[in-house]
Design a protein around this motif. Structure first.
Motif, PDB file in Angstrom:
ATOM      1  N   CYS A  50      -7.490 -20.867  17.282  1.00  0.00           N
ATOM      2  CA  CYS A  50      -7.249 -21.280  15.893  1.00  0.00           C
ATOM      3  C   CYS A  50      -7.934 -22.616  15.678  1.00  0.00           C
ATOM      4  CB  CYS A  50      -5.756 -21.473  15.628  1.00  0.00           C
ATOM      5  SG  CYS A  50      -4.811 -20.014  15.952  1.00  0.00           S
ATOM      6  N   GLU A  51      -8.879 -22.658  14.785  1.00  0.00           N
ATOM      7  CA  GLU A  51      -9.612 -23.893  14.538  1.00  0.00           C
ATOM      8  C   GLU A  51      -8.828 -24.762  13.554  1.00  0.00           C
ATOM      9  OE1 GLU A  51     -13.480 -23.293  12.870  1.00  0.00           O
ATOM     10  OE2 GLU A  51     -14.326 -24.958  14.001  1.00  0.00           O
ATOM     11  N   VAL A  62      -0.254 -23.761  12.819  1.00  0.00           N
ATOM     12  CA  VAL A  62      -1.180 -23.390  13.893  1.00  0.00           C
ATOM     13  C   VAL A  62      -0.481 -22.462  14.899  1.00  0.00           C
ATOM     14  CG1 VAL A  62      -2.598 -24.257  15.800  1.00  0.00           C
ATOM     15  CG2 VAL A  62      -2.559 -25.473  13.636  1.00  0.00           C
ATOM     16  N   ASP A  65      -0.159 -19.037  13.357  1.00  0.00           N
ATOM     17  CA  ASP A  65      -1.431 -18.300  13.384  1.00  0.00           C
ATOM     18  C   ASP A  65      -1.746 -17.818  14.798  1.00  0.00           C
ATOM     19  OD1 ASP A  65      -1.612 -18.829  10.736  1.00  0.00           O
ATOM     20  OD2 ASP A  65      -3.338 -20.189  10.845  1.00  0.00           O
ATOM     21  N   ALA A  66      -1.493 -18.684  15.781  1.00  0.00           N
ATOM     22  CA  ALA A  66      -1.791 -18.314  17.175  1.00  0.00           C
ATOM     23  C   ALA A  66      -0.937 -17.112  17.591  1.00  0.00           C
ATOM     24  CB  ALA A  66      -1.532 -19.503  18.092  1.00  0.00           C
ATOM     25  N   GLY A  69      -2.278 -14.098  16.048  1.00  0.00           N
ATOM     26  CA  GLY A  69      -3.526 -13.759  16.746  1.00  0.00           C
ATOM     27  C   GLY A  69      -3.239 -12.992  18.031  1.00  0.00           C
ATOM     28  N   PHE A  84      -8.906 -16.639  15.187  1.00  0.00           N
ATOM     29  CA  PHE A  84      -8.054 -16.431  14.008  1.00  0.00           C
ATOM     30  C   PHE A  84      -8.693 -17.109  12.807  1.00  0.00           C
ATOM     31  CE2 PHE A  84      -4.507 -16.702  11.159  1.00  0.00           C
ATOM     32  CZ  PHE A  84      -3.860 -15.496  11.375  1.00  0.00           C
ATOM     33  N   THR A  85      -9.325 -16.299  11.976  1.00  0.00           N
ATOM     34  CA  THR A  85     -10.108 -16.849  10.866  1.00  0.00           C
ATOM     35  C   THR A  85      -9.371 -16.704   9.539  1.00  0.00           C
ATOM     36  OG1 THR A  85     -11.046 -14.698  10.535  1.00  0.00           O
ATOM     37  CG2 THR A  85     -12.293 -16.193  11.955  1.00  0.00           C
ATOM     38  N   ARG A  89      -6.373 -14.006   8.326  1.00  0.00           N
ATOM     39  CA  ARG A  89      -5.171 -14.455   7.615  1.00  0.00           C
ATOM     40  C   ARG A  89      -5.069 -13.757   6.247  1.00  0.00           C
ATOM     41  NH1 ARG A  89      -5.538 -20.098   7.090  1.00  0.00           N
ATOM     42  NH2 ARG A  89      -4.693 -20.321   9.182  1.00  0.00           N
TER      43      ARG A  89
END
Ligand code: C2E
Ligand code: CA
Ligand code: CA
Length: 346
Positions: A50-51, A62, A65-66, A69, A84-85, A89
């Motif tokens: 995750c950027e 984050v 999202d992780a 992912g 995870f872009t 999402r």
């Protein structure tokens, strides 16, 4: 994170590719069995990247999202690394919106989200529209029109297909009643039934309940099922199909030719109608359409009516008419229509 999940924070990176390389190296380090044990123990690593590009990021976001992912890696792919872009999402958010819309439609809060279109079915022998196929759509505020190719799949994965299918059947029954009221009680309506509906023990009872206010509508009702449902489940499927037939409902085998069942296997299936998949129809006039002709002949020998799907050209129409196909469906006759336009089309 929890138990077997860890977070690695990378301070400063040049590109996503650099993070992917790092993840690949970590996974490679664990490809050999774990050392310091007598047994050979393998660790199956999966890494979600995750950027953090937004300075106002939150740790909770984050981690969330992780987790999604990792969940995606475990359940939907055979890969071991995922970036995870925004795209992922957004796709997940869209799925959530569609799921919520289906739930509120089923609960009766927003019945108007569910829309049925009706595609005319043309009888070659009588030159008449003899029926319609009901095709479901969702219209969701701010999202727009969602096709069944997208939401039926979500409904099946999220365990909503049974109640959604019942809501669709109720609408179809309303349409049948409208057809009757406008003097078209001989016109039938064909409705797609997912395998997950047909194989449910409660399915026939649910149908009985829906038809109870208008039982004579059953003789104008066709259920379309695909052969993949029958393969491996023939006994339970046939039991339910037999009960549905006893109610007066006809059964059509949809998308014939796309699965594995042969014409011979059709003999074991309790069906009345065969729908030849549009891929066969598309080949008419291109390569050798001999197969379509053979399917029609064999189906007739088994006492089945034959519907050709996806008929788009005069040439296809002519070929099918000449080879004794009973019913034509496709843009050549008409696209799926609103309820109002469908009745006017008759
Ligand atoms: P299907 O049952 O094979 O339905 C035919 C699809 O082909 C429909 O797409 C229809 O609009 C499209 N079509 C019809 N004529 C032509 C033509 O001449 N050319 C081309 N290119 N396409 C044509 P649609 O409405 O998007 O439905 C897609 C699939 O979604 C259906 O395939 C069916 O499997 C599923 N589906 C639709 N409504 C329902 C429903 O109420 N319940 C369930 N379980 N599945 C549904
Ligand atoms: Ca169909
Ligand atoms: Ca079909």
């Amino acid at each position: 994170m929890v138990a077997d999940k860890f977070v690695i924070v990378v301070n400063r990176h040049a590109s996503i590719a650099e993070l992917e390389n790092l993840a690949r190296r970590i996974i490679e380090d664990y490809e050999n069995p774990a050392i310091n044990t007598h047994k050979h123990e393998y660790l199956n690593l999966k890494i979600a990247i995750c950027e953090i590009y937004d300075p106002s990021f939150s740790v909770g976001r984050v981690l969330h999202d992780a987790s999604i992912g990792i969940d995606t890696l475990e359940n939907y792919t055979s890969q071991d690394i995922i970036v995870f872009t925004h795209g992922i999402r957004n796709a997940l958010l869209r799925e959530e919106t569609i799921e919520k819309a289906m739930i509120s439609t089923i609960a009766g809060e927003h019945k108007e989200y569910l829309l049925l279109h009706y595609q005319p079915l043309f009888d070659v022998k009588t030159n008449n529209i003899v029926g319609f196929e009901a095709l479901a759509r969702l219209t969701i505020p701010d999202t727009g029109l969602v096709t069944p190719a997208e939401f039926i799949n979500i409904a099946e994965r999220r365990n909503l297909i049974f109640p959604l299918g019942n809501a669709i059947l109720k609408e179809v029954f309303e349409f049948l009643r409208q057809l009757k009221d406008s003097g078209h009680s001989d016109v039938f309506v064909s409705v797609n039934i997912s395998g997950l509906q047909l194989l449910r023990d409660e399915f026939v009872d649910a149908v009985r309940k829906i038809i109870s206010s208008f039982p004579e509508g059953c003789k104008s009702l066709v259920f379309e099922i695909t052969e993949s449902v029958l393969v491996g489940n023939l006994e339970i499927a046939n039991k339910n199909l037999k009960e549905l037939r006893e109610l007066g409902i006809s059964i059509a085998l949809d998308d014939f030719g796309t699965g594995y069942s042969s014409l011979a296997e059709l003999c074991d299936m309790d069906i009345n109608v065969l729908k030849i998949d549009h891929t066969f129809i598309g080949r008419i006039g291109q390569n050798d359409p001999i197969i379509t002709q053979d399917i029609i002949t064999m189906a007739h020998r088994l006492g089945l009516k034959v519907v050709a799907e996806g008929v788009e050209s005069e040439q296809q129409m002519k070929y099918l008419t000449e080879h004794g196909c009973d019913i034509i469906q496709g843009y050549y006759i008409s696209k799926p229509l609103s309820e109002h336009d469908a009745i006017n089309f008759l």
